[in-house]
Design an enzyme around this catalytic site. Structure first.
Site, PDB file in Angstrom:
ATOM      1  N   ARG A  30      -1.490  -1.504   3.831  1.00 35.00           N
ATOM      2  CA  ARG A  30      -0.163  -0.894   3.942  1.00 35.00           C
ATOM      3  C   ARG A  30       0.918  -1.871   3.478  1.00 35.00           C
ATOM      4  O   ARG A  30       0.844  -3.067   3.762  1.00 35.00           O
ATOM      5  CB  ARG A  30       0.109  -0.448   5.386  1.00 35.00           C
ATOM      6  CG  ARG A  30      -0.792   0.688   5.777  1.00 35.00           C
ATOM      7  CD  ARG A  30      -0.409   1.397   7.054  1.00 35.00           C
ATOM      8  NE  ARG A  30      -1.509   2.274   7.456  1.00 35.00           N
ATOM      9  CZ  ARG A  30      -1.728   3.488   6.943  1.00 35.00           C
ATOM     10  NH1 ARG A  30      -0.892   3.996   6.053  1.00 35.00           N
ATOM     11  NH2 ARG A  30      -2.763   4.200   7.323  1.00 35.00           N
ATOM     12  N   ASP A  31       1.888  -1.325   2.721  1.00 34.82           N
ATOM     13  CA  ASP A  31       2.992  -2.149   2.223  1.00 34.82           C
ATOM     14  C   ASP A  31       3.821  -2.656   3.406  1.00 34.82           C
ATOM     15  O   ASP A  31       4.080  -1.928   4.367  1.00 34.82           O
ATOM     16  CB  ASP A  31       3.870  -1.329   1.268  1.00 34.82           C
ATOM     17  CG  ASP A  31       4.769  -2.203   0.420  1.00 34.82           C
ATOM     18  OD1 ASP A  31       4.539  -2.300  -0.804  1.00 34.82           O
ATOM     19  OD2 ASP A  31       5.717  -2.801   0.987  1.00 34.82           O
ATOM     20  N   ASN A  88       4.165  -1.081 -11.230  1.00 31.05           N
ATOM     21  CA  ASN A  88       5.240  -1.804 -11.903  1.00 31.05           C
ATOM     22  C   ASN A  88       4.620  -2.931 -12.729  1.00 31.05           C
ATOM     23  O   ASN A  88       3.678  -3.589 -12.273  1.00 31.05           O
ATOM     24  CB  ASN A  88       6.219  -2.369 -10.873  1.00 31.05           C
ATOM     25  CG  ASN A  88       6.933  -1.274 -10.098  1.00 31.05           C
ATOM     26  OD1 ASN A  88       7.273  -0.233 -10.644  1.00 31.05           O
ATOM     27  ND2 ASN A  88       7.144  -1.490  -8.809  1.00 31.05           N
ATOM     28  N   VAL A  97       5.178  -8.927  -7.219  1.00 26.20           N
ATOM     29  CA  VAL A  97       3.942  -9.638  -6.872  1.00 26.20           C
ATOM     30  C   VAL A  97       3.012  -9.528  -8.078  1.00 26.20           C
ATOM     31  O   VAL A  97       2.636  -8.415  -8.487  1.00 26.20           O
ATOM     32  CB  VAL A  97       3.267  -9.060  -5.617  1.00 26.20           C
ATOM     33  CG1 VAL A  97       1.954  -9.786  -5.335  1.00 26.20           C
ATOM     34  CG2 VAL A  97       4.204  -9.154  -4.402  1.00 26.20           C
ATOM     35  N   HIS A 101      -1.325  -4.010  -8.892  1.00 28.70           N
ATOM     36  CA  HIS A 101      -1.487  -3.113  -7.746  1.00 28.70           C
ATOM     37  C   HIS A 101      -0.945  -1.729  -8.081  1.00 28.70           C
ATOM     38  O   HIS A 101      -0.042  -1.574  -8.898  1.00 28.70           O
ATOM     39  CB  HIS A 101      -0.783  -3.667  -6.496  1.00 28.70           C
ATOM     40  CG  HIS A 101       0.629  -4.093  -6.726  1.00 28.70           C
ATOM     41  ND1 HIS A 101       0.954  -5.299  -7.324  1.00 28.70           N
ATOM     42  CD2 HIS A 101       1.800  -3.478  -6.452  1.00 28.70           C
ATOM     43  CE1 HIS A 101       2.270  -5.399  -7.401  1.00 28.70           C
ATOM     44  NE2 HIS A 101       2.813  -4.309  -6.883  1.00 28.70           N
ATOM     45  N   HIS A 103       0.836   1.395  -6.182  1.00 29.47           N
ATOM     46  CA  HIS A 103       1.493   1.896  -4.969  1.00 29.47           C
ATOM     47  C   HIS A 103       1.084   3.356  -4.786  1.00 29.47           C
ATOM     48  O   HIS A 103       1.239   4.161  -5.715  1.00 29.47           O
ATOM     49  CB  HIS A 103       3.017   1.875  -5.114  1.00 29.47           C
ATOM     50  CG  HIS A 103       3.655   0.535  -5.274  1.00 29.47           C
ATOM     51  ND1 HIS A 103       4.362  -0.075  -4.263  1.00 29.47           N
ATOM     52  CD2 HIS A 103       3.723  -0.317  -6.323  1.00 29.47           C
ATOM     53  CE1 HIS A 103       4.846  -1.233  -4.695  1.00 29.47           C
ATOM     54  NE2 HIS A 103       4.482  -1.405  -5.944  1.00 29.47           N
TER      55      HIS A 103
HETATM   56  P1  AMP Z   1       5.957  -4.708  -6.802  1.00 32.90           P
HETATM   57  O1  AMP Z   1       7.443  -4.915  -6.598  1.00 32.90           O
HETATM   58  O2  AMP Z   1       5.596  -3.481  -7.559  1.00 32.90           O
HETATM   59  O3  AMP Z   1       5.323  -5.966  -7.345  1.00 32.90           O
HETATM   60  O4  AMP Z   1       5.359  -4.444  -5.352  1.00 32.90           O
HETATM   61  C1  AMP Z   1       5.091  -5.465  -4.462  1.00 32.90           C
HETATM   62  C2  AMP Z   1       5.005  -4.830  -3.109  1.00 32.90           C
HETATM   63  O5  AMP Z   1       4.299  -5.706  -2.267  1.00 32.90           O
HETATM   64  C3  AMP Z   1       6.356  -4.564  -2.447  1.00 32.90           C
HETATM   65  O6  AMP Z   1       6.467  -3.176  -2.148  1.00 32.90           O
HETATM   66  C4  AMP Z   1       6.309  -5.423  -1.179  1.00 32.90           C
HETATM   67  O7  AMP Z   1       6.923  -4.785  -0.085  1.00 32.90           O
HETATM   68  C5  AMP Z   1       4.820  -5.603  -0.967  1.00 32.90           C
HETATM   69  N1  AMP Z   1       4.406  -6.804  -0.273  1.00 32.90           N
HETATM   70  C6  AMP Z   1       4.765  -8.076  -0.540  1.00 32.90           C
HETATM   71  N2  AMP Z   1       4.136  -8.938   0.286  1.00 32.90           N
HETATM   72  C7  AMP Z   1       3.338  -8.174   1.076  1.00 32.90           C
HETATM   73  C8  AMP Z   1       2.431  -8.460   2.129  1.00 32.90           C
HETATM   74  N3  AMP Z   1       2.217  -9.719   2.556  1.00 32.90           N
HETATM   75  N4  AMP Z   1       1.777  -7.441   2.728  1.00 32.90           N
HETATM   76  C9  AMP Z   1       1.991  -6.164   2.316  1.00 32.90           C
HETATM   77  N5  AMP Z   1       2.830  -5.830   1.321  1.00 32.90           N
HETATM   78  C10 AMP Z   1       3.502  -6.811   0.719  1.00 32.90           C
END
Ligand code: AMP
Length: 115
Positions: A30-31, A88, A97, A101, A103
């Site tokens: 989960r995000d 993304n 990140v 991944h 979403h």
């Molecule tokens: P993006 O901006 O597409 O790279 O998505 C990265 C996602 O990772 C964001 O929605 C963050 O909220 C999520 N995120 C970052 N660190 C963590 C974590 N430790 N556990 C869960 N989700 C995370």
């Protein structure tokens, strides 16, 4: 495995996360900052920076991420209503990140684009 990658650490359980699914190829959790009632990230276990470095050999793995997403959407009860899958790519794509991944976002009616 990349030492500084938070998603690699979640896959290897060095960092905690609410993992909802894991198999030899993929992990889903989960995000941390959900933007909808269901917000799950599906990642390859192996570190791949982004779609920007994908190779043809990774096509089955990418397909696997989508079938995992489909199964999780069913488990979450959002499959009938519909959901959104987002990957993304790069800074201008909103990637923060740099471990590829998908979403899985749902549980409410989505507008386009989201922001
Ligand atoms: P993006 O901006 O597409 O790279 O998505 C990265 C996602 O990772 C964001 O929605 C963050 O909220 C999520 N995120 C970052 N660190 C963590 C974590 N430790 N556990 C869960 N989700 C995370």
């Amino acid at each position: 495995m990349t030492d500084s990658c938070i998603f690699c650490k979640i896959v290897s359980k060095e960092a905690s996360a609410d993992i909802v699914y894991q198999d030899p190829q993929a992990t889903a959790f989960r995000d941390l900052h959900p933007v909808a009632p269901t917000h799950i990230l599906i990642v390859p276990n192996r570190h791949i920076e982004s779609v920007g470095v994908l190779e043809v050999e990774e096509e089955p793995l990418m397909g696997h991420l989508f079938t995992v997403a489909r199964r999780l959407a069913e488990e979450e009860g959002i499959a009938k209503g519909g959901y959104r899958l987002i990957t993304n790519t790069g800074a201008d794509g909103g990637q923060t990140v740099f471990h590829l991944h998908v979403h899985l976002i749902g549980g409410q009616r989505m507008r386009y684009p989201m922001g």
